[in-house]
Write an enzyme that holds these catalytic residues in place. Structure first.
Site, short mmCIF file in Angstrom:
data_model
loop_
_atom_site.label_atom_id
_atom_site.label_comp_id
_atom_site.label_asym_id
_atom_site.label_seq_id
_atom_site.Cartn_x
_atom_site.Cartn_y
_atom_site.Cartn_z
N ARG A 152 80.74 0.95 -4.38
CA ARG A 152 81.71 0.09 -3.69
C ARG A 152 82.64 -0.67 -4.62
O ARG A 152 83.59 -1.31 -4.18
CB ARG A 152 80.94 -0.88 -2.78
N ASN A 202 78.13 -6.32 -5.26
CA ASN A 202 78.27 -4.93 -4.83
C ASN A 202 79.72 -4.46 -4.77
O ASN A 202 80.00 -3.29 -4.88
CB ASN A 202 77.64 -4.73 -3.44
N GLY A 228 65.24 5.14 -6.05
CA GLY A 228 64.75 3.87 -5.51
C GLY A 228 64.33 2.88 -6.59
O GLY A 228 64.13 3.26 -7.74
C1 UD1 Z 1 66.58 -4.44 -2.78
C2 UD1 Z 1 65.20 -4.72 -2.22
C3 UD1 Z 1 65.32 -5.72 -1.08
C4 UD1 Z 1 65.97 -6.98 -1.57
C5 UD1 Z 1 67.30 -6.67 -2.22
C6 UD1 Z 1 67.84 -7.90 -2.89
C7 UD1 Z 1 63.94 -2.66 -2.53
C8 UD1 Z 1 63.42 -1.43 -1.89
N1 UD1 Z 1 64.66 -3.47 -1.75
O1 UD1 Z 1 67.33 -3.82 -1.75
O2 UD1 Z 1 64.03 -6.02 -0.56
O3 UD1 Z 1 66.13 -7.88 -0.49
O4 UD1 Z 1 67.15 -5.65 -3.24
O5 UD1 Z 1 69.13 -7.67 -3.35
O6 UD1 Z 1 63.68 -2.87 -3.70
N2 UD1 Z 1 68.50 0.50 -8.70
C9 UD1 Z 1 68.24 1.35 -9.73
N3 UD1 Z 1 67.72 2.58 -9.46
C10 UD1 Z 1 67.43 2.99 -8.19
C11 UD1 Z 1 67.71 2.09 -7.14
C12 UD1 Z 1 68.22 0.86 -7.41
O7 UD1 Z 1 68.47 1.02 -10.89
O8 UD1 Z 1 66.96 4.10 -8.04
C13 UD1 Z 1 69.06 -0.81 -8.99
C14 UD1 Z 1 70.44 -0.92 -8.35
O9 UD1 Z 1 71.45 -0.52 -9.28
C15 UD1 Z 1 70.53 -2.40 -8.03
C16 UD1 Z 1 69.08 -2.80 -7.78
O10 UD1 Z 1 68.28 -1.79 -8.37
O11 UD1 Z 1 70.97 -3.14 -9.14
C17 UD1 Z 1 68.78 -2.97 -6.30
O12 UD1 Z 1 68.95 -1.74 -5.66
P1 UD1 Z 1 69.60 -1.62 -4.23
O13 UD1 Z 1 69.64 -0.20 -3.84
O14 UD1 Z 1 70.87 -2.39 -4.18
O15 UD1 Z 1 68.49 -2.36 -3.35
P2 UD1 Z 1 68.72 -3.04 -1.97
O16 UD1 Z 1 68.81 -2.00 -0.92
O17 UD1 Z 1 69.81 -4.02 -2.04
CA CA Z 2 71.60 -4.49 -3.42
#
Ligand code: UD1
Ligand code: CA
Length: 453
Positions: free
Chosen positions: A14, A225, A77
């Protein structure tokens, strides 16, 4: 012992940018740097960055920082992301899990969270109450208030969605348990991802009580984001920076119109007018006045320096009681002693000016050593570049350079010398003498102006 794992693998779709999200700037520094600096203010054994999208760019941006790397090639994830780093953890240490896109987290909050972890409580979570919890994982507690699990927005029932306490994502976990729990994660949820948040329920089923700390403000756990959120955080960050200056006694004429993209040290009775940008390391002495629209990058100003409006200074030192601008450009390597005057439309580059030297109007002075009390007339140029090499101009104390002179370097002007206006000086000029290097003026007595017939 404490190590930190910072998740930074995401693309940040985004943002609509080729720059990975965690490298987008906040206060002039990549988001990720803010997180690293805050984390490292707690004595860490190591800082592990989980990177994936734009790996090379992210690593390049961290050269010189004391961090190690874990690569997450595919984003499966948050649990999968942390799993890439757990081999680097010791069993008995605590891992503090942070996010590269949550830049304003406070060290004090992290310290409170880490303090909750002990052998009987191997997992502690940072939560926050939000008026609008949409999008976040909700904290599900039992009747006695003990945390049971986290449910993601997409997996939550309507009644779970009404819970106002949410997961910030930030947690502290013992290495041994973290490793064991991550190995048990499954991805049978609505997003098909390995959720880090599932380890809460695992801890509970293993008989542990999960402790939580509450963030002190929503701001410190806000994630970035898109560009609108980035702009919003930038304003909050700037407000804090300016508030710190105000607290230190600096007069900031409009706190909403001063941007600080680095560190500022200021003495007593400093005044900053509107639309000023201070970047890098800026040191301001006592009684410094900065006029409207000035841009300073890595600058030291002595006591009593006045910058008149719209001056741009970079990597330079201005001596006490000097006056610069309006519309001056001072480039890297320039150092002036006290009482220097640098006037309008003057460009200095790698120039050393002695005490009381004046370059008041429309000049370029580059690669030059200018003695004390030298006066450089309007329009003077040091011709420092022959197309291949840069050469120096040296002007002795008290010399007077007439207007519109071109000093072709390498060249020296002796102390007390005077150069006639409009001279093109290609050879050294002696001390205390008048040197002229221009066509002699003559008048043609017999000349007659043509007249129309
Ligand atoms: C996550 C949490 C949620 C919380 C929120 C707070 C989980 C499953 N959910 O959701 O409970 O309220 O953050 O903002 O953890 N990332 C990686 N690799 C991946 C996936 C994510 O490095 O495979 C990093 C992303 O770049 C980001 C962070 O982890 O910086 C959070 O990931 P994102 O997918 O945004 O999680 P949310 O769905 O926001
Ligand atoms: Ca997030």
């Amino acid at each position: 012992m404490l190590s930190s794992i910072i998740l930074a693998a995401g693309k940040g779709t985004r943002m609509r940018s080729v720059l990975p999200k965690v490298l987008q700037p906040l206060g002039g520094q990549p988001l990720l740097h803010h997180v690293i600096h805050t984390a490292q203010s707690l004595a860490l054994r190591q800082t592990i960055i989980v990177a994936g999208f734009g790996l090379e760019a992210v690593q390049d941006a961290c050269v010189g920082l004391n961090v190690s790397w874990a690569v997450q090639a595919q984003q499966l994830g948050t649990g999968h992301a942390v799993a890439q780093a757990v081999d680097q953890l010791l069993d008995e240490e605590t891992a503090l899990i942070l996010y590269g896109d949550v830049p304003l987290i406070q060290a004090g909050t992290l310290a409170r969270l880490v303090d909750l972890v002990d052998d009987a409580h191997p997992l502690a979570l940072l939560t926050v109450h939000l008026p609008d919890p949409t999008g976040y994982g909700r904290i599900v507690r039992d009747a006695s208030g003990n945390m049971q699990r986290i449910v993601e927005q997409k997996d939550a029932t309507p009644s779970e969605r009404s819970i106002g306490e949410v997961n910030t994502g930030i947690m502290a976990v013992k290495g041994k348990q973290l490793r064991a729990w991550l190995a048990r994660l499954e991805n049978n949820n609505s997003q098909g991802e390995y959720y880090l948040t599932d380890i809460i329920a695992m801890a509970v089923s293993d008989g542990f009580m999960v402790r939580s700390a509450e963030a002190t403000s929503e701001m410190e756990v806000l994630g970035v984001n898109d560009k609108a959120q980035l702009a919003g955080l930038e304003r909050m960050y700037q407000q804090e920076k300016v508030n710190a200056l105000l607290k230190a006694g600096v007069t900031v004429l409009d706190p909403a119109r001063c941007d600080i993209r680095g560190r500022v040290e200021a003495g007593m009775d400093v005044s900053i007018d509107v639309n000023v940008i201070l970047s890098g390391k800026v040191v301001l002495g006592n009684n410094v006045m900065i006029g409207a629209g000035c841009v300073l990058t890595n600058v030291t100003l002595g006591d009593g320096v006045t910058l008149l409006p719209y001056s741009v200074l970079e990597d330079c030192v201005i001596g006490a009681d000097s006056r610069v601008g309006p519309f001056a450009r001072v480039r890297p390597g320039t150092v002036t002693q006290d009482h220097a005057h640098i006037g309008n439309f003057v460009e200095l580059k790698n120039a050393q000016l002695g005490s009381g030297a004046k370059v008041n109007h429309l000049s370029y002075v580059g690669d030059a050593t200018i003695g004390a009390k030298v006066n450089i007339g309007a329009g003077t140029i040091t011709c420092n570049y022959d197309g291949v090499n840069k050469h120096r101009t040296v002007i002795g104390e008290g010399a007077f350079i007439g207007s519109n002179s071109a000093l072709v370097a390498p060249v020296s002007i002796g102390a007390g010398a005077t150069i006639g206006a409009g001279s093109v000086v290609t050879k050294d000029a002696p001390e205390d003498k008048l040197t002229l290097a221009r066509a002699k003026q003559m008048t043609l007595e017999s000349w007659q102006r043509p007249v129309k017939k």
